[in-house]
Design a protein around this motif. Sequence first.
Motif, PDB file in Angstrom:
ATOM      1  N   UNK A   1      46.703  39.744  42.342  1.00 59.16           N
ATOM      2  CA  UNK A   1      45.770  38.740  42.851  1.00 59.16           C
ATOM      3  C   UNK A   1      45.757  37.590  41.836  1.00 59.16           C
ATOM      4  N   UNK A   2      46.022  36.355  42.285  1.00 52.25           N
ATOM      5  CA  UNK A   2      46.193  35.260  41.312  1.00 52.25           C
ATOM      6  C   UNK A   2      44.946  34.987  40.459  1.00 52.25           C
ATOM      7  N   UNK A   3      45.177  34.612  39.219  1.00 49.80           N
ATOM      8  CA  UNK A   3      44.090  34.190  38.332  1.00 49.80           C
ATOM      9  C   UNK A   3      44.682  33.359  37.205  1.00 49.80           C
ATOM     10  N   UNK A   4      43.770  32.742  36.440  1.00 49.68           N
ATOM     11  CA  UNK A   4      44.218  31.952  35.291  1.00 49.68           C
ATOM     12  C   UNK A   4      43.097  31.974  34.255  1.00 49.68           C
TER      13      UNK A   4
ATOM     14  N   UNK B   1      38.256  35.141  38.396  1.00 47.22           N
ATOM     15  CA  UNK B   1      37.774  36.016  39.476  1.00 47.22           C
ATOM     16  C   UNK B   1      38.874  36.996  39.891  1.00 47.22           C
ATOM     17  N   UNK B   2      40.096  36.484  39.980  1.00 40.41           N
ATOM     18  CA  UNK B   2      41.219  37.340  40.370  1.00 40.41           C
ATOM     19  C   UNK B   2      41.465  38.452  39.356  1.00 40.41           C
ATOM     20  N   UNK B   3      41.191  38.171  38.100  1.00 40.59           N
ATOM     21  CA  UNK B   3      41.370  39.197  37.053  1.00 40.59           C
ATOM     22  C   UNK B   3      40.471  40.401  37.351  1.00 40.59           C
ATOM     23  N   UNK B   4      39.219  40.132  37.726  1.00 48.05           N
ATOM     24  CA  UNK B   4      38.292  41.226  38.063  1.00 48.05           C
ATOM     25  C   UNK B   4      38.813  42.021  39.262  1.00 48.05           C
TER      26      UNK B   4
ATOM     27  N   UNK C   1      45.392  43.927  35.435  1.00 43.41           N
ATOM     28  CA  UNK C   1      44.125  44.636  35.577  1.00 43.41           C
ATOM     29  C   UNK C   1      43.498  45.047  34.265  1.00 43.41           C
ATOM     30  N   UNK C   2      44.298  45.160  33.202  1.00 38.44           N
ATOM     31  CA  UNK C   2      43.779  45.709  31.952  1.00 38.44           C
ATOM     32  C   UNK C   2      42.929  44.724  31.160  1.00 38.44           C
TER      33      UNK C   2
END
Length: 505
Positions: free
Chosen positions: A282-285, A290-293, A387-388
């Motif tokens: 899921x993309x994030x930066x 938000x995508x990281x969560x 995810x980590x």
Amino acid sequence: MSPCPRTRRVLSVASECAPLIKTGGLADVVGALPAALEPLGWHTRVLLPGYPGVLAQLAEAGTTLRRVWATEDLFGGPATVRRGVYRTTGGTGGTELDLMVLDAPHLFDRPGGPYSVDGHDHHDNHVRFAALSWVGARLAVEGTADRWRPDLVHAHDWQAGLVPSYLKYADCDVPTVVTVHNIAFQGVFGPDQLDRLKLPTWDFHPESLEYHGLVSTLKAGMVHASRVTTVSPSYATELATPEFGFGLEGVAAMRLDRGEMTGILNGIDTAAWDPATDPAVTPFSASDLAGKDANRGALLAEFGLDPTGDRPGPLAVVVTRLTHQKGVDLLCDALPGFLDAGGTVAVLGSGDPGYEFALGELAARYPGAMGVWIGYDEALSHRMYAGGDLVLVPSRFEPCGLTQLYGQHYGALPVVAATGGLRDTVTDATPENLAAGTATGFSFGDVRLGAAIDAGGLGFALGRAADLYRDADAWGRLRRTAMTTPVDWGTSAARYADLFGELVG
Ligand code: ADP
Ligand code: GLC
């Protein structure tokens, strides 16, 4: 007006190249350097064995392969080199790899990985990779049918270590760079094989091919190459010591003292590894987490972890070959303390059956808190970094290491042993570094500070990480610094280009 400089040509000889064939970081480096060198005026062709999996992927991608060189007898069978341009798909659309595939069925058309099948090394690996090196040298001597001849050959690890020697025996002055990715693997075989591999017995002596009564292809490369590089500055100096040189410290010290060996830090391919465009996650930066969560939650679910959602500590991931080098036993000793304190752990790896068993046993003791996936899975590795909260790399030695760089770039803060490239890439979260905004992770076991790489040190570093994780603001700042610190090939590709330029003139 100054003349337009001609693009110069590198032949990169290697046994692995991502994304086509990979067992570790060597493949990532061989696959990423060409695109980084291209804008600097160096065009690379990669010479790679024609393993069945590689040929199948090229066929599936519709890559046209044209015959550019052939011989009727390459150490016991016919061989053809075919060239084609393979278009890789990455996060930002991918890049191109100019490949020369060595199709020699008697050497490479077999089941299993590049070096082994069912956990057993192929008995003739020395023949298979001497053949790769011999062909690499012939391409430099003769050129190819499509009128391509390299200005320089870049040979990677023991598998390509004989290229400079074969060039020397052919009186060919095309310059060579040998890159040592890991000195623990040395390509050793008996002198009875010299004739068969077209190596002259007159050069079997300690200043050349000989290594304690045997032949070492890596030693040969380190002796005969125009220049030697390794994959981090710290590892370059470590190699000249008995602790890290694995018996080749004398050769390393000689080349280092003459200014003929340098450490050039690896980068990562930020086209294939970009959390904002990576199709596996899921993309994030750094500015939109938000995508990281979402990735964290998905990874927990995938490993069957934290079903009640009440484990307060960080989620630590491990992505590794399960070997002594990687400190897997240190993990097994240190993780119970981290898990008891509320941490969660997900491991992806394969290797030594003893370590696979030990990790499985530990996971069984901590259901819902620790999960282990034994195997090799490229897409899952991306999901793990995404995810980590932490990526753990407690290596006893580490020439460079890429997992800490992927982790850093994907916001999984590295916890590393202070050795080799891990020392050079991770800035420890000391109070001073945190205050200065330079910290990017956690390190332990710095021998220069009188510490050792052991389970106690790892446990203490994990404790520091878990403490900081409780301070959301401090954690956020640290993660932002880690994610925005450059880990691409920019600076390092320029160093290779400078070195190549010096040799080619
Ligand atoms: P090494 O080359 O010594 O194994 P590196 O850290 O340089 O160590 O590179 C390891 C590479 O292999 C990384 O790209 C990492 O993500 C990948 N990797 C290691 N184990 C696995 C696995 N089980 N599944 C998928 N990728 C893996
Ligand atoms: C080797 C080393 C690793 C390095 C990789 C790529 O496999 O063990 O530290 O990152 O090569 O250079």
